[in-house]
Design a protein around this motif. Sequence first.
Motif, short mmCIF file in Angstrom:
data_model
loop_
_atom_site.label_atom_id
_atom_site.label_comp_id
_atom_site.label_asym_id
_atom_site.label_seq_id
_atom_site.Cartn_x
_atom_site.Cartn_y
_atom_site.Cartn_z
N THR A 36 -7.49 -63.28 -29.76
CA THR A 36 -6.95 -64.18 -28.74
C THR A 36 -6.58 -65.50 -29.38
O THR A 36 -7.16 -65.94 -30.35
CB THR A 36 -7.99 -64.43 -27.64
N SER A 37 -5.60 -66.15 -28.79
CA SER A 37 -5.11 -67.41 -29.31
C SER A 37 -6.08 -68.53 -28.98
O SER A 37 -6.85 -68.43 -28.03
CB SER A 37 -3.74 -67.71 -28.71
N PRO A 38 -6.05 -69.64 -29.72
CA PRO A 38 -6.93 -70.77 -29.41
C PRO A 38 -6.71 -71.29 -28.00
O PRO A 38 -7.62 -71.82 -27.39
CB PRO A 38 -6.52 -71.82 -30.46
N GLU A 39 -5.47 -71.17 -27.47
CA GLU A 39 -5.20 -71.65 -26.12
C GLU A 39 -5.92 -70.81 -25.08
O GLU A 39 -6.24 -71.29 -24.01
CB GLU A 39 -3.69 -71.61 -25.84
N ARG A 40 -6.16 -69.51 -25.38
CA ARG A 40 -6.75 -68.63 -24.38
C ARG A 40 -8.26 -68.61 -24.45
O ARG A 40 -8.94 -68.39 -23.46
CB ARG A 40 -6.24 -67.20 -24.55
N GLN A 41 -8.84 -68.77 -25.61
CA GLN A 41 -10.30 -68.65 -25.70
C GLN A 41 -10.83 -69.52 -26.82
O GLN A 41 -10.30 -69.51 -27.92
CB GLN A 41 -10.69 -67.17 -25.95
N ALA A 42 -11.85 -70.29 -26.50
CA ALA A 42 -12.46 -71.17 -27.50
C ALA A 42 -13.23 -70.35 -28.51
O ALA A 42 -13.76 -69.29 -28.20
CB ALA A 42 -13.39 -72.16 -26.80
N LYS A 43 -13.29 -70.82 -29.72
CA LYS A 43 -14.10 -70.15 -30.72
C LYS A 43 -15.57 -70.36 -30.41
O LYS A 43 -16.00 -71.46 -30.08
CB LYS A 43 -13.78 -70.71 -32.12
N MET A 44 -16.36 -69.31 -30.55
CA MET A 44 -17.76 -69.36 -30.14
C MET A 44 -18.68 -69.11 -31.33
O MET A 44 -19.20 -68.02 -31.53
CB MET A 44 -18.01 -68.31 -29.05
N ILE A 86 -28.69 -59.98 -22.62
CA ILE A 86 -27.39 -59.90 -23.27
C ILE A 86 -27.59 -59.77 -24.77
O ILE A 86 -28.62 -60.15 -25.31
CB ILE A 86 -26.52 -61.14 -22.98
N ALA A 87 -26.59 -59.23 -25.42
CA ALA A 87 -26.59 -59.19 -26.89
C ALA A 87 -25.88 -60.43 -27.41
O ALA A 87 -25.05 -61.03 -26.72
CB ALA A 87 -25.88 -57.93 -27.38
N ARG A 88 -26.21 -60.81 -28.64
CA ARG A 88 -25.60 -62.01 -29.22
C ARG A 88 -24.09 -61.88 -29.35
O ARG A 88 -23.37 -62.88 -29.37
CB ARG A 88 -26.23 -62.30 -30.58
N SER A 89 -23.61 -60.64 -29.43
CA SER A 89 -22.17 -60.43 -29.59
C SER A 89 -21.44 -60.28 -28.26
O SER A 89 -20.22 -60.15 -28.23
CB SER A 89 -21.93 -59.17 -30.44
N ASP A 90 -22.17 -60.28 -27.13
CA ASP A 90 -21.55 -60.08 -25.84
C ASP A 90 -20.67 -61.26 -25.43
O ASP A 90 -20.91 -62.41 -25.83
CB ASP A 90 -22.61 -59.87 -24.76
N VAL A 91 -19.69 -60.99 -24.60
CA VAL A 91 -18.87 -62.05 -24.03
C VAL A 91 -19.73 -63.03 -23.25
O VAL A 91 -19.48 -64.24 -23.24
CB VAL A 91 -17.78 -61.44 -23.11
N GLN A 141 -21.00 -65.70 -25.42
CA GLN A 141 -19.94 -66.66 -25.73
C GLN A 141 -19.71 -67.61 -24.55
O GLN A 141 -19.52 -68.82 -24.73
CB GLN A 141 -18.65 -65.91 -26.07
N LEU A 142 -19.73 -67.05 -23.35
CA LEU A 142 -19.56 -67.88 -22.15
C LEU A 142 -20.68 -68.91 -22.04
O LEU A 142 -20.42 -70.09 -21.77
CB LEU A 142 -19.53 -66.98 -20.91
N LEU A 143 -21.91 -68.48 -22.26
CA LEU A 143 -23.05 -69.39 -22.19
C LEU A 143 -22.95 -70.50 -23.23
O LEU A 143 -23.23 -71.67 -22.95
CB LEU A 143 -24.35 -68.61 -22.39
N ASP A 160 -12.29 -62.64 -21.76
CA ASP A 160 -11.98 -61.33 -21.22
C ASP A 160 -13.28 -60.55 -21.04
O ASP A 160 -14.05 -60.36 -21.99
CB ASP A 160 -11.05 -60.56 -22.17
N LEU A 161 -13.54 -60.10 -19.81
CA LEU A 161 -14.76 -59.37 -19.51
C LEU A 161 -14.56 -57.91 -19.93
O LEU A 161 -13.86 -57.14 -19.26
CB LEU A 161 -15.08 -59.48 -18.01
N ASP A 162 -15.18 -57.55 -21.04
CA ASP A 162 -14.81 -56.32 -21.74
C ASP A 162 -15.53 -55.07 -21.26
O ASP A 162 -15.30 -53.99 -21.79
CB ASP A 162 -15.06 -56.49 -23.24
#
Length: 345
Positions: A180-188, A210-215, A218-220, A236-238
Motif C-alpha cells: 500500500t502507498s504511504p497515502e493509504r496506510q501508515a507504516k507500522m 491478536i498476533a503481532r503481525s495482525d492488522v 497495526q491499528l492499535l 485493509d481488514l484482511d
Amino acid sequence: MTALFLASCAESDAPDDESNPARSPEISRILPAKDALVGANIPTLDPATMNDAEIRKVLGPSSHCVFRYTSSGKPVLALTNSAAASQATGVVKVNGSLLRLQLERGGADGSGEAFVMAAGPVRAVLTPLAANELDGRISKRREMNLVFEIDTRLNVGYRGYFECPAALAPSVVPAASKETSPERQAKMEPTAAVDDDGVKSLPNGLKVRIARSDVEAQLLTFIENEAGPAKTASFDLDRLTFEKGKSEALPTSKEQLRSIAKILVAYPKVTAIIGGHTDDLGSADRNRRLSHARAMFIVRELRQMGVDSSRLEAKGYGEDRPVASNDTEEGRAKNRRISLEVTHK
C-alpha cells in the motif's frame, strides 16, 4: 432432564439435505434471540436438531464441530472449527429459528476448561469431563456436560460427548499481504505490544487476542502513537470475506470484527470510515452499490458489538481504489475488501 449426544465434524462432503433436495425441509431463519423466543413455552424448550444446510447458513462452508443428543441423531449445536478456537461462533436452533451464538467466556480448544456460548438471554455452558482419542482418526472426543439456559426461566442439563479435530484448521485463509502507498496506510514499526500468548490489554480493561503481525496490532499502534505525525491512516481488514455478489460477510469474519470492535470501544475518541471495495468485474454502478452495502453491513455488525454508530461512516468505493491488478484472479481477490480509515483519534 438428561440426554446423551455425540458430536462429529463434517461427516460427508455433501450434506444429506443438499444431495437430496426434494427431501430436505425448509431452512429455518436466523433471528435475534428475543425474536426467536416469541410465543415459546420456555419451561419446556429444548435445543432442536439442525440439518447441515442450516448449520452452513450460519457458520458458512468452513469445517465445523457439532454436538448431538444421540450417536445417530442430527446436531443440536455447532461451532466453527477455527484455529482461533477461543473466538468461536456457534449456532443453535430454538423454537424453530436459528440463533447465532458468540463466545462469552472460555475457549473451545480442548483445554479442559468450561466455555460459554451466548445469544441474548440464551446460553449454552459446556464443561469437558474427559478426553479420549478415537481409533484411527486424528480427532478428540471429549465427554461433556451441557447446560442450556434461557435467562432465569430455564436451566436444563445434558450429558454427552463433543468431538472436534485435534488440529484445528483456520476457518478462513488470510489474504495475501498488500503493498500500500504511504497515502493509504501508515507504516507500522513496531506494532502494538502483546504478551507471549498474543493478548493485548486495552485501557478499559478488555483484552483482545491478536498476533503481532495482525492488522489489528497495526491499528492499535497507530491509535496509541499520539506523537506520530500522521493523524489518519487506512487499514485493509484482511480476514473479512464475502460470497461473490453478496453483501453479508461470512460468519468466519466475526473473529476479526470482534477484535476491531473491542479496540474501537476501548478508544472512544476514534472515528473511522468503513470502506467497501470491489474488483472491476460487472458494471461500475453495481460494484459501487455492492461495496456500499458491504460497508453498511460491517457498520451494523460493529454497532451490535458495542461501537457507537455515530463514530462510523460507510462508503462504497466500488472498483475505484484497487490495490492490485484486476487482470488476474489473485489481484481481483485482493481488491475485494473492506478498509477501515481512521479519521480522528
